[in-house]
Motif scaffolding. Structure first.
Motif, PDB file in Angstrom:
ATOM      1  N   LEU A  15      10.526  -9.017  -9.003  1.00 48.43           N
ATOM      2  CA  LEU A  15       9.622  -8.261  -9.873  1.00 48.43           C
ATOM      3  C   LEU A  15       9.646  -6.775  -9.547  1.00 48.43           C
TER       4      LEU A  15
ATOM      5  N   ALA B 152      13.217  -5.183 -10.169  1.00 47.87           N
ATOM      6  CA  ALA B 152      13.381  -4.966 -11.611  1.00 47.87           C
ATOM      7  C   ALA B 152      12.494  -3.823 -12.093  1.00 47.87           C
ATOM      8  N   THR B 153      11.254  -3.767 -11.593  1.00 42.48           N
ATOM      9  CA  THR B 153      10.354  -2.675 -11.976  1.00 42.48           C
ATOM     10  C   THR B 153      10.925  -1.326 -11.556  1.00 42.48           C
TER      11      THR B 153
ATOM     12  N   ILE C 138      13.961  -0.451 -13.791  1.00 46.15           N
ATOM     13  CA  ILE C 138      13.550  -0.074 -15.149  1.00 46.15           C
ATOM     14  C   ILE C 138      12.848   1.276 -15.137  1.00 46.15           C
TER      15      ILE C 138
ATOM     16  N   ALA D  43       6.562   0.403 -16.507  1.00 46.73           N
ATOM     17  CA  ALA D  43       7.725  -0.373 -16.072  1.00 46.73           C
ATOM     18  C   ALA D  43       7.296  -1.732 -15.518  1.00 46.73           C
TER      19      ALA D  43
ATOM     20  N   THR E 279       8.099  -5.426 -17.130  1.00 48.10           N
ATOM     21  CA  THR E 279       8.787  -6.426 -16.314  1.00 48.10           C
ATOM     22  C   THR E 279       8.032  -7.747 -16.309  1.00 48.10           C
TER      23      THR E 279
ATOM     24  N   THR F  76       8.160  -9.463 -19.668  1.00 44.36           N
ATOM     25  CA  THR F  76       9.488 -10.021 -19.948  1.00 44.36           C
ATOM     26  C   THR F  76       9.760 -11.253 -19.112  1.00 44.36           C
ATOM     27  N   VAL F  77       9.434 -11.186 -17.818  1.00 44.01           N
ATOM     28  CA  VAL F  77       9.671 -12.320 -16.924  1.00 44.01           C
ATOM     29  C   VAL F  77       8.881 -13.547 -17.369  1.00 44.01           C
TER      30      VAL F  77
ATOM     31  N   SER G  49      16.769  -6.546 -20.516  1.00 42.02           N
ATOM     32  CA  SER G  49      15.691  -7.472 -20.871  1.00 42.02           C
ATOM     33  C   SER G  49      16.161  -8.922 -20.790  1.00 42.02           C
TER      34      SER G  49
ATOM     35  N   THR H  35      16.574  -9.928 -17.142  1.00 42.77           N
ATOM     36  CA  THR H  35      15.250 -10.063 -16.528  1.00 42.77           C
ATOM     37  C   THR H  35      14.598 -11.381 -16.917  1.00 42.77           C
TER      38      THR H  35
END
Length: 262
Positions: A154, A157-158, A161, A178, A182, A185-186, A205, A208
């Protein structure tokens, strides 16, 4: 003349480091608790880095964390029972990369989001879980690994992004955007109020979502799978057994599994 066949004396500093990092007495456990506490403070700094980068004190905090990380890496290295094998471990090279991003924050600033991988590195080292075993919390090891993997992803990815899509909204608001994107989307919620532009954004996306769903499934399996204890069988090295197992289910060897609650 008789040859000297005595073994060389071990370096006292290495012996002391090994006792501190791998010992089980009260002094060693206090030291290990201190190391874990510092590790969590370092992780908090990594998570907050996008918010602190523009502050005057950031560079001093960055280099201070670099010193702490370097000392910890050196302590683990020289306290290892097998230094060449320690060099071959992925966690060592990951920590070395993180150290480089701290030493060169301007040149490697765009890769700073990977620093949170330190959390994954700690979970794989066994240091934290061995310490938890001292307090009868070893039963949560498998679930803990799944939670750590999800949290690590998480925040990685944050950070990615934020760095490549939300940098114009620098500061707290951009980072929250962001993180919000995330998590949405997750979890496949997909509110659609915040989206990533372009083909690259769509590909990010998709990745993710796929990785996030996989990690959620792994966490669910760890939560609802029948509980196993981690104890290496002396004969076949099988590590996962039923809590009340008397014999190894693979080879039949008699087990003496310690009571985790004791």
């Amino acid at each position: 003349m008789q040859a000297d066949t005595s073994e060389p004396t071990e370096n006292p500093i290495r012996r002391q480091l090994r006792l501190l990092y791998h010992g089980h007495d009260a002094y060693a456990v206090r030291f290990q608790i201190g190391v874990v506490a510092i590790d969590f403070l370092i992780l908090a700094f990594f998570i907050a880095t996008p918010l602190l980068r523009e502050t005057p004190a950031f560079i001093w905090l960055d280099y201070s964390v670099a010193v702490l990380l370097a000392l910890d890496m050196a302590g683990r290295l020289f306290g290892s029972t097998d230094i060449p094998r320690h060099f071959l471990q992925l966690t060592f090279w990951l920590d070395l990369f993180i150290l480089l991003t701290l030493l060169f924050p301007e040149e490697l600033g765009n890769l700073g989001f990977l620093r949170i991988m330190r959390l994954w590195s700690l979970s794989k080292s066994g240091f934290f879980w061995r310490l938890m075993g001292e307090y009868g919390r070893g039963a949560w090891r498998e679930t803990g690994h799944s939670v750590v993997n999800l949290i690590t992803f998480l925040f990685v990815a944050t950070g990615f992004i934020y760095t490549f899509f939300f940098r114009n909204g620098a500061g707290f608001a951009g980072y929250v955007d962001a993180l919000y994107f995330t998590v949405a989307t997750v979890t496949t919620t997909g509110f659609g109020d915040i989206t990533l532009e372009g083909t690259g954004g769509k590909l990010v996306s998709i990745v993710t979502m796929f990785v996030g769903i996989t990690l959620f499934v792994r966490l669910a399996q760890a939560l609802f799978r029948p509980h196993k204890v981690f104890f290496q069988c002396p004969r076949c090295a099988l590590q996962r057994h039923d809590p009340d197992a008397v014999h190894c289910k693979a080879c039949g060897h008699v087990l003496k599994i310690p009571d985790e609650g004791g």
